[in-house]
Design an enzyme around this catalytic site. Structure first.
Site, PDB file in Angstrom:
ATOM      1  N   SER A 145       0.846  -1.200   0.000  1.00 18.03           N
ATOM      2  CA  SER A 145       0.000   0.000   0.000  1.00 18.03           C
ATOM      3  C   SER A 145       0.877   1.244   0.000  1.00 18.03           C
ATOM      4  O   SER A 145       2.012   1.216   0.507  1.00 18.03           O
ATOM      5  CB  SER A 145      -0.900   0.000   1.242  1.00 18.03           C
ATOM      6  OG  SER A 145      -1.487   1.269   1.451  1.00 18.03           O
ATOM      7  N   TYR A 158      -1.328  -0.050  10.299  1.00 18.86           N
ATOM      8  CA  TYR A 158      -1.386  -0.516   8.906  1.00 18.86           C
ATOM      9  C   TYR A 158      -0.116  -0.133   8.156  1.00 18.86           C
ATOM     10  O   TYR A 158       0.474  -0.952   7.441  1.00 18.86           O
ATOM     11  CB  TYR A 158      -2.613   0.091   8.226  1.00 18.86           C
ATOM     12  CG  TYR A 158      -2.865  -0.417   6.821  1.00 18.86           C
ATOM     13  CD1 TYR A 158      -3.439  -1.663   6.604  1.00 18.86           C
ATOM     14  CD2 TYR A 158      -2.529   0.358   5.710  1.00 18.86           C
ATOM     15  CE1 TYR A 158      -3.677  -2.127   5.321  1.00 18.86           C
ATOM     16  CE2 TYR A 158      -2.762  -0.091   4.417  1.00 18.86           C
ATOM     17  CZ  TYR A 158      -3.337  -1.331   4.227  1.00 18.86           C
ATOM     18  OH  TYR A 158      -3.571  -1.791   2.955  1.00 18.86           O
TER      19      TYR A 158
END
Length: 256
Positions: A145, A158
């Site tokens: 990501s 995250y």
């Protein structure tokens, strides 16, 4: 499907019950691979299996909770018993985790995000490395990501998990240099998934690419012909490159 690009290949896709994982599993099956579809929900996997079979493909269901390390460790031996090798790994499963200031993040919120997004992928590498090396062209693809840069406030768990994943996969790729195995990461960017909707509830999903748009990139990296290794491929850059190639081919004198 004997003349399909991945005919005869054995693929494992984690997080296959929905979103990107589901779209990739379908695309791999359409390309001729036998796909081991893994997720926590058997019902969703059965629905995917029905669709794969309706398209003429083949799949095997694997109920897998990545939080249970002992179950992840058994994936390699389980696949070996039936196929003795693995040609393609798509490690797609992941969770968003808590979006909050780091000072407010709980132990469980932080550690569970790392457990699923990072530690489980290390366990997959460890259990599947021998099987991928038994393939003539083992290919492993992980999902990262843009948050891995650490630029976004409140995305701490995250971001840390994805930054760690990138370092982990690049390290493994360096170890694979003298083997037939290649390992890469894909950064999908903003995509029309449930995770994206949870993170950005006010965003119009119609403005985002569907998971199916990413699937051909996964198939490209899963191909024995692919020689990329240790790279992070950004989907949007790849898509733009494909569009330029199409435009150039249409403009060539041979196309006139």
């Amino acid at each position: 499907m004997s003349d399909s690009p991945l005919s005869g290949r054995i693929a494992l896709v984690t997080g296959a019950s929905r979103g990107i994982g589901r779209a990739v599993a379908l695309e791999l099956a359409n390309a001729g691979a036998h796909v081991i579809i893994a997720a926590r929900s058997v019902g969703a996997l059965e629905s995917l299996d029905d669709e794969i079979q309706a398209n003429g493909g083949a799949a095997t269901l694997l109920q897998l909770d990545l939080k249970k390390g002992d179950r992840v460790d058994q994936v390699g031996p389980t696949i070996f018993q039936r196929w003795q090798r693995l040609d393609i790994l798509v490690a797609n499963a992941g969770i968003l985790g808590p979006l909050s200031p780091l000072g407010h993040t709980t132990d469980d919120g932080f550690l569970s995000t790392l457990d699923i997004n990072l530690t489980a992928n290390w366990r997959l590498i460890r259990t599947l490395d021998p099987l991928l090396k038994r393939s003539d062209a083992g290919r492993a693809i992980f999902v990262t990501s843009g948050a891995a840069t650490g630029k976004y406030a409140y995305w701490g768990p995250y971001a840390a998990s994805k930054a760690g994943l990138e370092a982990l996969v690049k390290t493994w790729a360096a170890e694979l240099v003298n083997t037939p195995v290649k390992a890469n990461l894909i950064n999908p960017g903003a995509t029309r998934t449930g995770m994206r909707a949870k993170a950005f509830p006010g965003e119009d999903p119609a403005t985002l690419p569907a998971p199916e748009a990413l699937a051909p990139l996964f198939v490209e990296l899963a191909s024995p012909a692919c020689q990329r290794n240790g790279e992070v491929i950004n989907f949007r850059e790849w898509r733009d490159e494909q569009s330029m190639k199409v435009a150039a081919a249409a403009a060539s004198p041979e196309a006139q």
